[in-house]
Design a protein around this motif. Structure first.
Motif, PDB file in Angstrom:
ATOM      1  N   GLU A 128     -31.826 -12.737 -14.831  1.00 58.36           N
ATOM      2  CA  GLU A 128     -30.396 -12.408 -14.802  1.00 58.36           C
ATOM      3  C   GLU A 128     -29.567 -13.681 -14.794  1.00 58.36           C
ATOM      4  O   GLU A 128     -29.801 -14.581 -13.988  1.00 58.36           O
ATOM      5  N   VAL A 129     -28.604 -13.725 -15.693  1.00 64.54           N
ATOM      6  CA  VAL A 129     -27.665 -14.847 -15.763  1.00 64.54           C
ATOM      7  C   VAL A 129     -26.328 -14.396 -15.193  1.00 64.54           C
ATOM      8  O   VAL A 129     -25.814 -13.339 -15.593  1.00 64.54           O
ATOM      9  N   THR A 130     -25.767 -15.168 -14.263  1.00 65.84           N
ATOM     10  CA  THR A 130     -24.446 -14.868 -13.702  1.00 65.84           C
ATOM     11  C   THR A 130     -23.429 -15.849 -14.271  1.00 65.84           C
ATOM     12  O   THR A 130     -23.607 -17.069 -14.172  1.00 65.84           O
ATOM     13  N   TYR A 131     -22.386 -15.297 -14.873  1.00 68.23           N
ATOM     14  CA  TYR A 131     -21.322 -16.114 -15.458  1.00 68.23           C
ATOM     15  C   TYR A 131     -20.106 -16.125 -14.540  1.00 68.23           C
ATOM     16  O   TYR A 131     -19.747 -15.106 -13.944  1.00 68.23           O
ATOM     17  N   THR A 132     -19.474 -17.268 -14.449  1.00 65.75           N
ATOM     18  CA  THR A 132     -18.186 -17.396 -13.758  1.00 65.75           C
ATOM     19  C   THR A 132     -17.126 -17.689 -14.810  1.00 65.75           C
ATOM     20  O   THR A 132     -17.263 -18.627 -15.601  1.00 65.75           O
ATOM     21  N   ILE A 133     -16.086 -16.877 -14.815  1.00 64.85           N
ATOM     22  CA  ILE A 133     -15.009 -17.010 -15.806  1.00 64.85           C
ATOM     23  C   ILE A 133     -13.709 -17.315 -15.063  1.00 64.85           C
ATOM     24  O   ILE A 133     -13.267 -16.527 -14.219  1.00 64.85           O
TER      25      ILE A 133
END
Length: 236
Positions: A128-133
């Motif tokens: 799982e990749v977690t992105y911060t935008i």
């Protein structure tokens, strides 16, 4: 005689405080009484009981530049002075006024999108990749109805009002698939679209690429027999 000057007359920004100096001079040859000095837009209201010939009174007043001024491109206000005319028997006034125009910087509607992933390489199927935008209004006017979208992860957020320098932060996830492994990477883009005060579309975006381990196609065959020696004719 009224002379009005500003300490700044160009490239004013929202929030800048403009200081005005207003000089009121009796440039006639008789004393003036009941002198009233007004600058309605800054709230200045002063009275001078008596102003001798050649005498000058100086006042200062301030105004803070607003976003409406920025959209207009300038701010103009007027200082006025009136006094009783001692040479007349009626209510005749002597008056003068002077205005000052302060121009603002140009409107610059802009939105910035910065997208980062918590891991960017060596990914396997199921990771799982977690992105911060991070969405920032880095222009000089308020933005409205901002939609923040990352279609591939399902992120869809809305911001009714995004003030100048305001920041909004979101997180969203993606699970690495076999298709990503075959492709060797997963690329997705976050976008932010809003409107400036003049209803123009303002767009920002940023993409992030994460890479996977190398896909390896392989097959292994292992064969065994229940009997490997002393087989007789007819043995299965």
């Amino acid at each position: 005689d009224v002379v009005k000057t500003a300490d700044k007359t160009a490239d004013a920004k929202v929030g800048d405080t403009i200081t005005y100096t207003i000089k009121v001079k009796n440039d006639g040859n008789v004393t003036l009484t009941n002198v009233k000095v007004d600058d309605d837009k800054t709230g200045l209201h002063e009275e001078i009981a008596e102003l001798a010939v050649g005498e000058t009174k100086t006042f200062t007043t301030e105004y803070t530049i607003t976003e409406d001024d920025l959209l207009t491109g300038s701010f103009t206000n007027t200082a006025k002075a009136e006094a009783d005319d001692p040479t007349k028997d009626d209510d005749t006034k002597v008056t003068d006024q002077d205005d000052e125009t302060v121009t603002t910087e140009e409107m610059n509607a802009h939105i910035k999108v910065e997208k980062t992933a918590d891991v960017t390489s060596g990914l396997e199927v199921g990771d799982e990749v977690t992105y911060t935008i991070v969405v920032t209004n880095d222009g000089n006017v308020t933005l409205y109805n901002v939609a923040v979208v990352d279609g591939k992860t399902g992120l869809n957020e809305s911001i009714d009002v995004l003030a100048v320098d305001e920041v909004k932060t979101y997180t969203t996830q993606h699970v690495i698939s076999e298709e990503d492994l075959i492709a060797g990477e997963f690329v997705n883009t976050a976008t932010a679209d809003g409107k400036d005060p003049k209803n123009n579309i303002v767009h920002g975006e940023d993409e992030e690429t994460v890479t996977t381990i190398v896909a390896g196609a392989s097959i292994d065959v292992v064969k065994t027999a229940d009997k490997t020696a002393d087989a007789k004719v007819g043995d299965t």
